[in-house]
Design a protein around this motif. Structure first.
Motif, PDB file in Angstrom:
ATOM      1  N   VAL A 155       0.852  -1.190   0.000  1.00  0.00           N
ATOM      2  CA  VAL A 155       0.000   0.000   0.000  1.00  0.00           C
ATOM      3  C   VAL A 155       0.885   1.235   0.000  1.00  0.00           C
ATOM      4  CG1 VAL A 155      -1.909  -1.142   1.168  1.00  0.00           C
ATOM      5  CG2 VAL A 155      -0.153  -0.010   2.515  1.00  0.00           C
ATOM      6  N   GLY A 156       0.327   2.339  -0.454  1.00  0.00           N
ATOM      7  CA  GLY A 156       1.084   3.581  -0.490  1.00  0.00           C
ATOM      8  C   GLY A 156       0.218   4.763  -0.123  1.00  0.00           C
ATOM      9  N   GLY A 157       0.857   5.862   0.179  1.00  0.00           N
ATOM     10  CA  GLY A 157       0.114   7.061   0.530  1.00  0.00           C
ATOM     11  C   GLY A 157       0.368   7.486   1.962  1.00  0.00           C
ATOM     12  N   GLU A 158      -0.093   8.675   2.290  1.00  0.00           N
ATOM     13  CA  GLU A 158       0.097   9.200   3.636  1.00  0.00           C
ATOM     14  C   GLU A 158      -0.885   8.594   4.631  1.00  0.00           C
ATOM     15  OE1 GLU A 158      -0.155  13.398   3.399  1.00  0.00           O
ATOM     16  OE2 GLU A 158       1.667  13.637   2.187  1.00  0.00           O
ATOM     17  N   VAL A 159      -2.023   8.097   4.117  1.00  0.00           N
ATOM     18  CA  VAL A 159      -3.044   7.512   4.984  1.00  0.00           C
ATOM     19  C   VAL A 159      -3.472   6.165   4.413  1.00  0.00           C
ATOM     20  CG1 VAL A 159      -5.373   7.762   5.921  1.00  0.00           C
ATOM     21  CG2 VAL A 159      -3.884   9.759   5.758  1.00  0.00           C
ATOM     22  N   ILE A 160      -3.586   5.165   5.280  1.00  0.00           N
ATOM     23  CA  ILE A 160      -4.035   3.834   4.866  1.00  0.00           C
ATOM     24  C   ILE A 160      -5.432   3.598   5.439  1.00  0.00           C
ATOM     25  CG2 ILE A 160      -3.598   1.357   4.971  1.00  0.00           C
ATOM     26  CD1 ILE A 160      -0.655   2.016   5.473  1.00  0.00           C
ATOM     27  N   LEU A 208      -5.316   5.199   9.072  1.00  0.00           N
ATOM     28  CA  LEU A 208      -4.040   5.249   9.779  1.00  0.00           C
ATOM     29  C   LEU A 208      -3.012   6.041   8.977  1.00  0.00           C
ATOM     30  CD1 LEU A 208      -3.826   1.519  10.947  1.00  0.00           C
ATOM     31  CD2 LEU A 208      -4.618   3.501  12.257  1.00  0.00           C
ATOM     32  N   ALA A 209      -2.348   6.973   9.647  1.00  0.00           N
ATOM     33  CA  ALA A 209      -1.318   7.791   9.003  1.00  0.00           C
ATOM     34  C   ALA A 209       0.022   7.062   9.032  1.00  0.00           C
ATOM     35  CB  ALA A 209      -1.206   9.137   9.713  1.00  0.00           C
ATOM     36  N   THR A 210       0.722   7.080   7.911  1.00  0.00           N
ATOM     37  CA  THR A 210       2.017   6.394   7.828  1.00  0.00           C
ATOM     38  C   THR A 210       3.161   7.252   8.359  1.00  0.00           C
ATOM     39  OG1 THR A 210       2.406   7.206   5.583  1.00  0.00           O
ATOM     40  CG2 THR A 210       1.222   5.108   5.818  1.00  0.00           C
ATOM     41  N   GLY A 211       2.966   8.564   8.413  1.00  0.00           N
ATOM     42  CA  GLY A 211       4.023   9.453   8.906  1.00  0.00           C
ATOM     43  C   GLY A 211       5.264   9.447   8.039  1.00  0.00           C
ATOM     44  N   GLY A 212       5.094   9.123   6.761  1.00  0.00           N
ATOM     45  CA  GLY A 212       6.230   9.101   5.847  1.00  0.00           C
ATOM     46  C   GLY A 212       7.041   7.817   5.881  1.00  0.00           C
ATOM     47  N   TYR A 213       6.613   6.851   6.691  1.00  0.00           N
ATOM     48  CA  TYR A 213       7.359   5.591   6.796  1.00  0.00           C
ATOM     49  C   TYR A 213       7.224   4.773   5.515  1.00  0.00           C
ATOM     50  CZ  TYR A 213       8.555   0.844   8.294  1.00  0.00           C
ATOM     51  OH  TYR A 213       9.107  -0.412   8.391  1.00  0.00           O
ATOM     52  N   VAL A 214       8.322   4.120   5.126  1.00  0.00           N
ATOM     53  CA  VAL A 214       8.341   3.221   3.974  1.00  0.00           C
ATOM     54  C   VAL A 214       8.996   1.914   4.412  1.00  0.00           C
ATOM     55  CG1 VAL A 214       9.242   2.815   1.657  1.00  0.00           C
ATOM     56  CG2 VAL A 214       8.442   5.104   2.301  1.00  0.00           C
ATOM     57  N   GLY A 215       8.319   0.792   4.135  1.00  0.00           N
ATOM     58  CA  GLY A 215       8.884  -0.498   4.500  1.00  0.00           C
ATOM     59  C   GLY A 215       7.840  -1.435   5.079  1.00  0.00           C
ATOM     60  N   PRO A 216       8.275  -2.595   5.582  1.00  0.00           N
ATOM     61  CA  PRO A 216       7.343  -3.569   6.159  1.00  0.00           C
ATOM     62  C   PRO A 216       6.692  -3.031   7.438  1.00  0.00           C
ATOM     63  CG  PRO A 216       9.447  -4.594   5.609  1.00  0.00           C
ATOM     64  CD  PRO A 216       9.653  -3.115   5.515  1.00  0.00           C
ATOM     65  N   ALA A 217       5.435  -3.431   7.648  1.00  0.00           N
ATOM     66  CA  ALA A 217       4.704  -3.012   8.845  1.00  0.00           C
ATOM     67  C   ALA A 217       3.560  -3.995   9.068  1.00  0.00           C
ATOM     68  CB  ALA A 217       4.173  -1.592   8.680  1.00  0.00           C
ATOM     69  N   TYR A 218       2.876  -3.835  10.192  1.00  0.00           N
ATOM     70  CA  TYR A 218       1.687  -4.658  10.408  1.00  0.00           C
ATOM     71  C   TYR A 218       0.593  -3.827  11.063  1.00  0.00           C
ATOM     72  CZ  TYR A 218       3.155  -5.291  15.316  1.00  0.00           C
ATOM     73  OH  TYR A 218       3.526  -5.092  16.627  1.00  0.00           O
ATOM     74  N   ILE A 219      -0.645  -4.235  10.803  1.00  0.00           N
ATOM     75  CA  ILE A 219      -1.827  -3.586  11.379  1.00  0.00           C
ATOM     76  C   ILE A 219      -2.462  -4.570  12.348  1.00  0.00           C
ATOM     77  CG2 ILE A 219      -4.106  -2.603  10.902  1.00  0.00           C
ATOM     78  CD1 ILE A 219      -3.035  -1.979   8.057  1.00  0.00           C
ATOM     79  N   GLU A 220      -2.748  -4.095  13.551  1.00  0.00           N
ATOM     80  CA  GLU A 220      -3.334  -4.944  14.583  1.00  0.00           C
ATOM     81  C   GLU A 220      -4.618  -4.297  15.097  1.00  0.00           C
ATOM     82  OE1 GLU A 220      -1.512  -7.248  18.408  1.00  0.00           O
ATOM     83  OE2 GLU A 220      -1.320  -5.059  18.401  1.00  0.00           O
ATOM     84  N   VAL A 221      -5.640  -5.134  15.335  1.00  0.00           N
ATOM     85  CA  VAL A 221      -6.920  -4.649  15.852  1.00  0.00           C
ATOM     86  C   VAL A 221      -7.214  -5.369  17.165  1.00  0.00           C
ATOM     87  CG1 VAL A 221      -9.377  -4.338  15.409  1.00  0.00           C
ATOM     88  CG2 VAL A 221      -7.748  -4.257  13.515  1.00  0.00           C
TER      89      VAL A 221
END
Length: 246
Positions: A155-160, A208-221
């Motif tokens: 995914v890309g963008g400032e907000v997911i 969710l805002a990415t804050g300019g981060y690029v790379g692997p991440a995970y979303i938890e609920v």
């Protein structure tokens, strides 16, 4: 003789004409109902939601309705009317309206329709479909999932935008967190829209805002659990965040 026959034929002709005129007077043209103008949109409950409460909470949008009034009807799979109520003052947004339907049976698909209050009018302003069931049929426990993004998505963008569904949370309170690969929390959002009508398969969304981060991440609920301070994890997906185009 010919004169008598002619007289009989003349009398028969006159009788036929009178009969035709009489029949014509008795014919009433079939009335064609005027087309329904205006529309009603159901926002709550969302289409496909599973409702276990005996009271159904309704809200939505209405446009260009005569007298700003319409009737909501719940119709079962066999065409039987389960419940009905009238909504007044529907101009723009309407509701919340509580409809006591009293259905306590096993899960069934129900059509929720809006139509004119005049029984002589035909047509609908709008409809949606839900699942209705008695509270005793509700599965125990809290569960849910993330429906977007999917596991492994890029995914890309400032907000997911993160979408999902949840069941078994009366307060409908979720904590949605975006975490970088190194454990740094990039953003956290709390959804707290309430769920007083025991709606299961309840849709939710968090941006969710990415804050300019690029790379692997995970979303938890995490769903709030009064008996456990840590809450209940109902979904986790690993994603890859790339730089937004442009």
């Amino acid at each position: 003789m010919r004169t008598q026959i002619a007289g009989i034929l003349l009398m028969a002709l006159l009788t036929a004409c009178q009969s035709a005129e009489s029949t014509s007077d008795q014919i009433t043209p079939t009335s064609v109902p005027a087309s329904v103008s205006g529309s009603v949109e159901f926002i709550g409950p969302p289409a496909g939601a599973v409702i276990y409460a005996e009271v159904l909470g309704l809200n939505g949008m209405a446009q260009e309705l005569a007298d700003q009034t319409f009737v909501v009807t719940l119709t079962g799979p066999d065409g039987n009317r389960i419940a009905q109520t009238q909504v007044r003052g529907a101009d723009g947004s309407w509701g919340p309206v509580e409809l006591l339907h009293g259905y306590t049976g096993e899960p069934i698909e129900v059509i929720v329709s809006a139509h004119p209050p005049d029984a002589a009018s035909s047509g609908e302003y709008g409809r949606t479909t839900i699942i209705l069931a008695g509270l005793s049929y509700r599965p125990e426990g809290t569960y849910g999932r993330i429906t977007f993004p999917a596991e492994g998505d890029t995914v890309g963008g400032e907000v997911i935008p993160v979408l999902g569904i949840v069941s078994g949370t009366p307060d409908y309170r979720l904590t949605v967190t975006l975490t970088a690969e190194d454990g740094r929390v990039l953003d956290t959002r709390i959804t707290d829209d309430g769920n007083p009508y025991h709606i299961d398969e309840m849709p939710w969304q968090a941006d969710l805002a990415t804050g300019g981060y690029v790379g692997p991440a995970y979303i938890e609920v995490i769903a709030e659990n009064p008996g456990d301070a840590a809450g209940i994890e109902i979904g986790r997906v690993h994603i890859n965040i790339e730089q937004a185009a442009g």
